[in-house]
Design a protein around this motif. Structure first.
Motif, mmCIF file in Angstrom:
data_model
loop_
_atom_site.group_PDB
_atom_site.id
_atom_site.type_symbol
_atom_site.label_atom_id
_atom_site.label_comp_id
_atom_site.label_asym_id
_atom_site.label_seq_id
_atom_site.Cartn_x
_atom_site.Cartn_y
_atom_site.Cartn_z
ATOM 1 N N VAL A 1 35.304 1.273 10.927
ATOM 2 C CA VAL A 1 35.474 1.868 9.603
ATOM 3 C C VAL A 1 36.967 1.966 9.286
ATOM 4 N N GLU A 2 37.450 1.059 8.463
ATOM 5 C CA GLU A 2 38.856 1.144 8.047
ATOM 6 C C GLU A 2 39.039 2.303 7.078
ATOM 7 N N SER A 3 38.100 2.441 6.150
ATOM 8 C CA SER A 3 38.078 3.539 5.176
ATOM 9 C C SER A 3 36.671 3.621 4.616
ATOM 10 N N LYS A 4 36.431 4.578 3.741
ATOM 11 C CA LYS A 4 35.098 4.667 3.144
ATOM 12 C C LYS A 4 34.810 3.481 2.227
ATOM 13 N N ASP A 5 35.859 2.744 1.871
ATOM 14 C CA ASP A 5 35.703 1.577 1.005
ATOM 15 C C ASP A 5 35.613 0.261 1.761
ATOM 16 N N LEU A 6 36.087 0.251 3.014
ATOM 17 C CA LEU A 6 36.205 -1.003 3.754
ATOM 18 C C LEU A 6 35.682 -0.844 5.177
ATOM 19 N N SER B 182 25.154 -4.669 6.002
ATOM 20 C CA SER B 182 26.106 -4.815 4.895
ATOM 21 C C SER B 182 25.464 -4.433 3.572
ATOM 22 N N GLU B 183 24.241 -4.865 3.371
ATOM 23 C CA GLU B 183 23.525 -4.509 2.142
ATOM 24 C C GLU B 183 23.392 -2.998 2.011
ATOM 25 N N GLY B 184 23.013 -2.337 3.105
ATOM 26 C CA GLY B 184 22.881 -0.888 3.081
ATOM 27 C C GLY B 184 24.193 -0.192 2.804
ATOM 28 N N LEU C 233 26.941 -1.482 1.271
ATOM 29 C CA LEU C 233 27.395 -1.772 -0.094
ATOM 30 C C LEU C 233 26.598 -0.983 -1.121
ATOM 31 N N ASN C 234 25.325 -0.781 -0.856
ATOM 32 C CA ASN C 234 24.499 0.037 -1.763
ATOM 33 C C ASN C 234 24.854 1.516 -1.664
ATOM 34 N N HIS C 235 25.456 1.900 -0.553
ATOM 35 C CA HIS C 235 25.828 3.308 -0.361
ATOM 36 C C HIS C 235 27.205 3.631 -0.951
ATOM 37 N N GLY C 236 27.970 2.623 -1.301
ATOM 38 C CA GLY C 236 29.279 2.900 -1.907
ATOM 39 C C GLY C 236 30.457 2.216 -1.260
ATOM 40 N N VAL C 237 30.240 1.600 -0.095
ATOM 41 C CA VAL C 237 31.309 0.802 0.503
ATOM 42 C C VAL C 237 31.615 -0.360 -0.442
ATOM 43 N N LYS C 238 32.879 -0.617 -0.673
ATOM 44 C CA LYS C 238 33.254 -1.660 -1.636
ATOM 45 C C LYS C 238 33.290 -3.055 -1.014
ATOM 46 N N ASN D 152 37.500 -17.308 10.020
ATOM 47 C CA ASN D 152 36.377 -16.661 10.710
ATOM 48 C C ASN D 152 36.002 -15.321 10.077
ATOM 49 N N VAL D 153 36.491 -15.070 8.853
ATOM 50 C CA VAL D 153 36.227 -13.803 8.173
ATOM 51 C C VAL D 153 35.626 -14.081 6.792
ATOM 52 N N VAL D 154 34.548 -13.352 6.488
ATOM 53 C CA VAL D 154 33.911 -13.458 5.173
ATOM 54 C C VAL D 154 33.877 -12.070 4.539
ATOM 55 N N ALA D 155 34.379 -11.973 3.315
ATOM 56 C CA ALA D 155 34.357 -10.707 2.572
ATOM 57 C C ALA D 155 33.074 -10.631 1.759
ATOM 58 N N LEU D 156 32.313 -9.551 1.966
ATOM 59 C CA LEU D 156 31.055 -9.335 1.256
ATOM 60 C C LEU D 156 31.230 -8.188 0.267
ATOM 61 N N GLN D 157 30.861 -8.418 -0.985
ATOM 62 C CA GLN D 157 30.970 -7.399 -2.026
ATOM 63 C C GLN D 157 29.774 -7.485 -2.967
ATOM 64 N N LYS D 158 29.464 -6.379 -3.620
ATOM 65 C CA LYS D 158 28.395 -6.359 -4.624
ATOM 66 C C LYS D 158 28.925 -6.899 -5.952
ATOM 67 N N HIS D 159 28.097 -7.709 -6.589
ATOM 68 C CA HIS D 159 28.478 -8.234 -7.902
ATOM 69 C C HIS D 159 27.208 -8.550 -8.681
ATOM 70 N N ASN D 160 27.077 -7.903 -9.857
ATOM 71 C CA ASN D 160 25.915 -8.128 -10.726
ATOM 72 C C ASN D 160 24.582 -7.967 -9.985
ATOM 73 N N GLY D 161 24.510 -6.941 -9.153
ATOM 74 C CA GLY D 161 23.270 -6.632 -8.462
ATOM 75 C C GLY D 161 23.031 -7.426 -7.200
ATOM 76 N N GLY D 162 23.889 -8.416 -6.917
ATOM 77 C CA GLY D 162 23.751 -9.208 -5.703
ATOM 78 C C GLY D 162 24.961 -9.055 -4.813
ATOM 79 N N ILE D 163 24.984 -9.801 -3.724
ATOM 80 C CA ILE D 163 26.102 -9.772 -2.782
ATOM 81 C C ILE D 163 26.823 -11.110 -2.828
ATOM 82 N N VAL D 164 28.112 -11.057 -3.039
ATOM 83 C CA VAL D 164 28.945 -12.251 -3.102
ATOM 84 C C VAL D 164 29.749 -12.359 -1.805
#
Length: 410
Positions: A202-207, A225-227, A229-234, A275-287
């Motif tokens: 946990v780097e922060s509540k956002d990351l 990750s889905e859980g 991101l749905n909880h507020g992690v950015k 070797n790193v992929v950034a996952l974020q919520k966008h328009n109801g899905g995960i990008v």
């Protein structure tokens, strides 16, 4: 105590541990590989080393801080008949090959203390006809769950060897009053998915960082990750790491030390690309978007400018030797105050070169045991503790701790 962890380095206020018990003495050389141990451990010395480590924790924690034993929490939880029934039902379901249903009535008749012995040592009172393997990995409480902000991610072990521990933690969260605030919003992994807490940082509540290792599956990572991101992690950074025993979890090759520093094993972290992929919520899905390196991604998505300190220093052989003995697996007691095994001398020397003061466990306890650690002061202290027996289990200070409460960083 408020259940909340919004960083890897916030001043530690509550942590769950397990001081080695008789279960480690039940590991014989023929079983050690199956039980995920590289060597057998001498129980008495391992207990002493672990208890000494906890003295360091208590010296650094606030006066109302709590070091909690997982077996005490489990014992508290299964005082309830419903909790005992839940745990036994899950055991029967998850271990069909053990044919536990034939002794279900006997299991339901166990006292809480007897059920604890069965859970950790695999033995039933007065019975030599039925037994399970012991659970020596309970020492590594980190892998059983991860508190992220004000929720909890419940791990699901990748191997049957550790699945009983996952069920113990599930029972604790479901029935112990300590977890009432997070129970209904817990993130759960099911089926053939797996994720273990050593892969969650946990780097922060956002990351949040999640390693895709030999213990965390692709589907488990996505579900977690889905859980989150749905909880507020950015942002969740999925970090692909070598699928091998030496780097079984992300935290065996990478940990946070301060607001701007991390300990990293160079071959598996600093020298890896794409070797790193950034996952974020966008328009109801995960990008998902690729990033060139972990350092690049951390500095992009956090509010900090990180530097990676090399586990083992500059020498290649020392890097590999000290990663093997958990030189990269440090545990932060407060920002810039970290603990690790004494034997990793080159890692400690490198920390000193980066401005840290070095103290052994006795010096730290003498200095801070009475007066406490001032959270408002800017500390940079690397604390060593002896772990000659503990180290045989292939897990360091972070592996042996599950923080459930940390001060929010200012």
């Amino acid at each position: 105590m408020k259940i909340n962890v919004s960083s890897e380095i916030g001043h530690l206020n509550g942590v769950i541990v397990h001081t080695p018990g008789h279960e480690v003495s039940l590991v014989n050389p023929e079983l050690k590989d199956e039980l995920l141990f590289d060597d057998i451990i001498f129980e008495e010395d391992a207990r002493g080393e672990h208890l000494d480590m906890l003295k360091v924790f208590k010296a650094a924690m606030p006066r109302d801080g709590q070091v909690l034993e997982i077996i005490d929490l489990f014992l508290d939880a299964v005082q309830s008949e419903d909790a005992r029934g839940f745990f036994i039902e899950q055991l029967i379901k998850e271990f069909p090959e053990e044919n536990l249903s034939v002794i279900e009535k006997e299991l339901l008749g166990l006292t809480p203390d007897q059920l604890l012995v069965f859970s950790t040592q695999g033995t039933l009172p007065g019975s030599h006809k039925f037994s399970l393997h012991p659970s020596p990995n309970l020492l590594f409480t980190r892998d059983l769950a991860a508190v992220i902000d004000d929720t909890i991610l419940l791990s699901r072990a990748a191997t049957k060897t550790r699945l009983r521990e996952s069920l113990m933690m599930e029972t604790i969260v479901q029935f112990h009053p300590l977890f009432e605030s997070v129970r209904d919003k817990a993130i759960r992994i099911s089926g053939n998915q797996s994720i273990e807490g050593g892969d969650v940082l946990v780097e922060s509540k956002d990351l949040v960082l999640i390693g895709m290792s030999e213990r965390t599956s692709f589907t488990g990572l996505l579900k977690a990750s889905e859980g989150l991101l749905n909880h507020g992690v950015k942002t969740v950074l999925a970090v692909d790491i070598p699928k091998q025993r030496a780097s079984m979890h992300l935290d065996t090759i990478f940990t946070f030390a301060s607001h701007s520093e991390c300990i990293a094993f160079p071959p598996a972290i600093m020298e890896q690309r794409d070797n790193v992929v950034a996952l974020q919520k966008h328009n109801g899905g995960i990008v998902a978007e690729n990033r060139p390196s972990l350092l690049n991604a951390l500095n992009e998505f956090s509010s900090n400018n990180y530097e990676f300190i090399k586990c083992g220093g500059e020498d290649r052989t020392n890097q590999f030797r000290e990663q093997w003995t958990d030189g990269a697996n440090v545990f932060a007691l407060a920002p810039g105050v970290i603990v690790g095994y004494e034997r990793n001398t080159n890692t400690f020397n490198t920390l000193v070169d980066h401005g840290y003061s070095y103290m052994n466990q006795f010096e730290f306890i003498e200095e801070y045991g009475e007066k406490g650690l001032d959270p408002n002061q800017d500390h940079r202290i690397a604390v060593s503790f002896q772990g000659h027996e503990l180290c045989r289990g292939r897990g360091g200070a972070r592996c042996m701790t599950m923080p459930i409460s940390r001060a929010v960083l200012k």
